[in-house]
Structure formats: structure tokens, C-alpha cells
Design a protein around this motif. Structure first.
Motif, PDB file in Angstrom:
ATOM      1  N   ILE A  97     148.116  37.726  94.751  1.00 51.66           N
ATOM      2  CA  ILE A  97     146.776  37.902  94.188  1.00 51.66           C
ATOM      3  C   ILE A  97     146.639  39.358  93.724  1.00 51.66           C
ATOM      4  O   ILE A  97     147.025  40.287  94.448  1.00 51.66           O
ATOM      5  N   GLY A  98     146.152  39.539  92.517  1.00 55.05           N
ATOM      6  CA  GLY A  98     145.930  40.892  92.002  1.00 55.05           C
ATOM      7  C   GLY A  98     144.547  41.369  92.433  1.00 55.05           C
ATOM      8  O   GLY A  98     143.595  40.584  92.448  1.00 55.05           O
ATOM      9  N   ASN A 114     140.152  45.994  81.865  1.00 53.53           N
ATOM     10  CA  ASN A 114     140.591  45.066  80.802  1.00 53.53           C
ATOM     11  C   ASN A 114     142.100  44.908  80.792  1.00 53.53           C
ATOM     12  O   ASN A 114     142.617  43.812  80.579  1.00 53.53           O
ATOM     13  N   VAL A 115     142.816  45.998  81.052  1.00 51.31           N
ATOM     14  CA  VAL A 115     144.277  45.956  81.084  1.00 51.31           C
ATOM     15  C   VAL A 115     144.737  45.034  82.218  1.00 51.31           C
ATOM     16  O   VAL A 115     145.613  44.180  82.040  1.00 51.31           O
ATOM     17  N   VAL A 116     144.117  45.194  83.373  1.00 47.89           N
ATOM     18  CA  VAL A 116     144.491  44.386  84.540  1.00 47.89           C
ATOM     19  C   VAL A 116     144.182  42.901  84.275  1.00 47.89           C
ATOM     20  O   VAL A 116     144.964  42.016  84.620  1.00 47.89           O
ATOM     21  N   ARG A 117     143.042  42.645  83.638  1.00 48.25           N
ATOM     22  CA  ARG A 117     142.682  41.254  83.305  1.00 48.25           C
ATOM     23  C   ARG A 117     143.750  40.640  82.390  1.00 48.25           C
ATOM     24  O   ARG A 117     144.190  39.526  82.587  1.00 48.25           O
ATOM     25  N   LYS A 118     144.169  41.424  81.399  1.00 48.74           N
ATOM     26  CA  LYS A 118     145.156  40.939  80.423  1.00 48.74           C
ATOM     27  C   LYS A 118     146.488  40.641  81.122  1.00 48.74           C
ATOM     28  O   LYS A 118     147.092  39.580  80.917  1.00 48.74           O
ATOM     29  N   ILE A 129     138.220  41.270  91.396  1.00 49.53           N
ATOM     30  CA  ILE A 129     137.739  42.580  90.921  1.00 49.53           C
ATOM     31  C   ILE A 129     136.572  43.047  91.780  1.00 49.53           C
ATOM     32  O   ILE A 129     135.643  42.278  92.048  1.00 49.53           O
ATOM     33  N   TYR A 130     136.656  44.266  92.233  1.00 51.63           N
ATOM     34  CA  TYR A 130     135.559  44.869  93.009  1.00 51.63           C
ATOM     35  C   TYR A 130     134.962  45.963  92.131  1.00 51.63           C
ATOM     36  O   TYR A 130     135.622  46.963  91.843  1.00 51.63           O
TER      37      TYR A 130
END
Ligand code: SF4
Length: 439
Positions: A97-98, A114-118, A129-130
Motif C-alpha cells: 500500500i502506498g 499528483n506524482v504519487v497518484r500517477k 493520502i493524509y
């Protein structure tokens, strides 16, 4: 390709294929010279070497088992992005899990998110996401209004450590993995060594078992992987990573050691591995036998913080994270940015000698047109040491300073620097609107 990392460090990499085959497979064209093995290999063989090293580290330190739930903290930078990419490739069946913490740093955190989502979407990995401003009502930026303004990275680290622990428990993780690599470990070790903080050196291990019930095991699968190896892996695999740098990046003692190591590496390319080996095999075992550094009483020293319930060793039973948050809770005004309307309303109500407006765009564009009365400021000033910035701008010390650039990012960066130097500076967050106003 240019990559940034937490802080102001920049890396640039260009891959140009060689006109001969890969040294290992002898099949594909060689693309990259391995930074340590010094052999020229193709992208597949590079990936294989890189991933095998991680696999070896994971098995050497028994980092996680097949049924364990592993959380990977993702910052949006190349280290954690490479880590999750390699883990997913090596262990497709593992429950990964990221986790991303949006720190609320303007012109930086949303891009990182946004980078992490991509990346996680590309890898089909669930993401948690926190969002710090949404969940807790403050931003890391707010600390420029406190006496921690010159130590924002240290405060950020304290807050992130607290959140790592809180989120890991909330998500019921067995293990959390972070992107700390060889260069991070060796430079921190050296820096702690020079400070004489031997107790903290003993904690720089690749695996940190839980110190108390409920704490999650922490692992560093990139412990033996250097930053250069990571950089090539990111470029070869075209991983999405944060392309702008955090405006709070500071030159910390460990960053200074990193520079020193880079110099030493020119003479001896194995220096980081050798130092790690000396620390791990000789120095830390020796430390652990010394009565002063034996950590057997550590567990007894831990108490629960009376505000957040997390573990603390503080005598007043308030952890350092809660103490720092208390400082910003009491702030009456945390304004660092204003809209064009707010700016116009301010200047129309105040005498002209009480404020100044600085244009941080290129001189060429400034000359083509600027907001009436704005003074051009060379953006290169941000590269200067704070003492020099202060000297250049000290004539504005008693004025309210408004700054603008093209997007708001550069002028915000300078606003933060000026705030740290005790100037009353504000960034104009919608510069386009400001520039559309004709005299
Ligand atoms: Fe990194 Fe410092 Fe920015 Fe936090 S404040 S993200 S530690 S550079």
C-alpha cells in the motif's frame, strides 16, 4: 532529465546509447555505465542488477514475509518511487500500500501528491493520502512564523515520524518501508559521528523492530543501494517523480557530509560501501557492548504523550511534535499569500512609502511591462546566502513587501526566505490577474 530531491539538491542524467552490446547479455545495445560496477549494460540488465540487490537486502535482513502487509511511504521523489516500483515487480503477490503525506507546502505538496497518484495508478497499488492542512488545520509553511523558522526540515521530520507511526497503526500494517538509501545512511552516520551522538548511530540499522507494543517494524530495503543507482533506475524506467524542489530545503549537516562523500568518492568509488561496512560490522557492535549505549532501559523510558497518546521520552509527558504544534495554534495571523484584490485594497489604503512591490520575473519581461511602481528583483538573489539577501534588501526592512513572478512559485520561495529574515513579505498568488491590470 533533471530530478530534484527533498531540499535544493538537483540531479541531471542523460542516457546516450553506446555503439556496442551490453557487457552482460551481449544482445541489446549498452545504454548505461553502472555507477559502481563500471560495466556498460543495457536497460534490462541494469534493472536486473538493481532489483537483485534489493532482493538480497530484503532476504539478508528478513525484512518481510509473504503474508505481511507492507506500507511504503511515498514522497513523490525518486527514492521512494523506485522502491515501490521495484517491490511491485519483485513481489507482485505481496499486499503493498502506498502512503503519502501532503504537508501543505505551497507550490510543492500538491505536485508531489499528483506524482504519487500517477505512479500508484500506473502500478495498480492502493494509495492512502493524509492531507495535513485538511486533517490537522496547519501547514509546514506555518512554522516560518515560529522560532523554528530556520529549522523547518527538523520540524517536518518530527511531524512525519509521528504520522508514520499513527498511519501505520490506522492501516494495520505489519511493516513500513522507506526509501532511505546508502548515501542517506552513510552521510547521517558521519554527521552523527562528528556530533558525538553515538546512540543515534546505533539506531541507523536497516531494520528497526517495534520498540513497544503497537509500533510497526520499519525497514529500509535500499540500505545498500546508492543514490546514483536509484537515479538511473528512475530514468530508465521513466518513473513519474516530483520535478520541483521543496522551498524549505536546507543545507543540513548530513547534506554537508554527502558533499564530502562525493568528493571522497572521486578518489575511491567504494568509499560509501566501505564506511557502511565499518559502521555496521565494527563500530555499532562495539557501541552496543558499551554500558552507556546499551538500550535495554529504553522501553522503560517511553511514556505516552498526554496530548496525542504517541510515545515520548519527554519528562513533561508532551512529545516534541505536540510542543511544536502548540506554537502554531497560538498564532493569530499565518498569512503568507494575498490575492490581487487584497493587494490592491492594501496599497490603496496605505501611503506609498509604507510598501514596495517586487517583480521577480526576467528583466526582459519586466521591461516589456510590469505592475505600476514595481521594482525588478533579479531572481538569482535566491541563490545567495541569507546574509547577502538581507544586505541587498535591507532598505525595505520597515516596509510591507509584495512579490510576484509568473506563477507565484518563485516569488513564494523568496517570500519564505524574506520571512525567515524577519521581513514583512507577502506573495501575490494570482500574478496573471495582477499583470493584466493596465496603468
Ligand atoms: Fe523535505 Fe524539509 Fe521540505 Fe520537509 S520541509 S519536505 S524535510 S525539504
Amino acid at each position: 532529465m533533471r530530478y530534484y530531491k527533498c531540499g535544493e539538491e538537483k540531479f541531471e542524467v542523460r542516457l546516450t546509447p553506446f555503439s556496442f552490446p551490453c557487457k552482460l547479455c551481449k544482445d541489446k545495445e549498452a545504454l548505461v555505465e553502472h555507477p559502481y560496477q563500471k560495466i556498460k549494460v543495457c536497460e534490462n540488465c541494469y534493472n536486473l542488477i538493481f532489483e537483485n540487490k534489493i532482493k538480497k537486502t530484503l532476504s539478508q535482513y528478513k525484512m518481510f514475509g509473504p503474508d505481511e502487509k507492507v506500507g511504503v511511504f511515498l514522497s513523490g521523489g525518486k527514492d521512494s518511487s523506485s522502491l515501490i516500483y521495484a517491490l511491485k515487480k519483485l513481489f507482485p503477490q505481496t499486499q503493498l500500500i502506498g502512503i503519502h503525506i501532503n504537508l501543505g507546502i505551497r507550490y510543492y505538496s500538491d505536485t508531489a501528491e499528483n506524482v504519487v497518484r500517477k505512479l500508484t495508478k500506473q502500478l495498480k497499488i492502493p494509495l492512502y493520502i493524509y492531507n495535513l492542512p485538511e486533517k490537522e488545520g496547519y501547514r509546514i509553511d506555518d512554522f516560518v512564523f515560529t522560532y523554528f523558522k530556520d529549522k523547518i526540515c527538523a520540524v517536518c521530520g518530527t511531524i512525519k515520524r509521528y504520522l508514520f507511526s499513527k498511519i501505520s497503526k490506522e492501516l494495520n500494517l505489519d511493516v513500513v518501508a522507506t526509501g532511505h538509501h546508502l548515501d542517506d545512511t552513510v552521510s547521517t552516520m558521519l554527521s552523527l559521528f562528528f556530533q558525538g551522538d553515538f546512540q543515534s548511530i546505533a539506531r541507523l540499522a536497516p531494520v528497526l523492530p517495534p520498540l513497544y507494543p503497537g509500533q510497526v517494524k520499519k525497514i529500509k530495503p535500499l540500505y545498500h543501494t546508492s543514490e546514483k543507482e536509484l537515479l538511473y533506475y528512475t530514468v530508465i524506467n521513466k518513473l513519474p517523480v516530483e520535478s520541483c524542489s521543496c522551498p524549505h530545503g536546507e543545507i543540513t549537516p548530513s547534506k554537508k557530509q554527502k558533499k564530502l562523500l562525493e568528493e571522497l568518492e572521486k578518489e575511491n568509488r567504494q568509499i560509501k560501501y566501505q564506511l557502511l561496512s565499518v559502521f555496521l560490522k565494527k563500530f555499532i557492535p562495539l557501541l552496543k557492548t558499551h554500558p552507556k549505549y546499551i538500550s535495554k532501559n529504553e522501553i522503560e523510558n517511553f511514556k505516552a504523550c498526554k496530548k496525542c497518546g504517541e510515545i515520548t521520552t519527554s519528562e513533561d509527558l508532551v512529545c516534541s511534535r505536540c510542543k511544536r504544534i502548540e506554537l502554531i495554534k497560538n498564532l493569530k495571523d499565518k498569512t503568507l499569500e494575498v490575492t490581487t484584490e487584497q493587494f490592491l485594497s492594501y496599497i490603496s489604503s496605505k501611503p506609498k512609502d509604507e510598501w514596495v512591490i517586487l517583480d521577480v520575473r526576467s528583466l526582459e519581461d519586466y521591461k516589456k511591462g510590469h505592475f505600476s511602481g514595481a521594482i525588478w528583483l533579479d531572481s538569482k538573489i535566491t541563490e545567495n546566502q541569507e546574509r547577502k539577501i538581507y544586505k541587498n534588501l535591507k532598505s525595505f526592512k520597515n516596509k510591507t513587501i509584495f512579490l510576484y513572478c509568473y506563477t507565484g512559485a518563485l516569488s513564494y520561495y523568496l517570500t519564505l526566505k524574506l520571512r525567515k529574515l524577519n521581513f514583512k513579505a507577502f506573495n501575490i498568488k494570482d500574478p496573471e490577474m495582477l499583470l493584466s491590470i493596465k496603468d
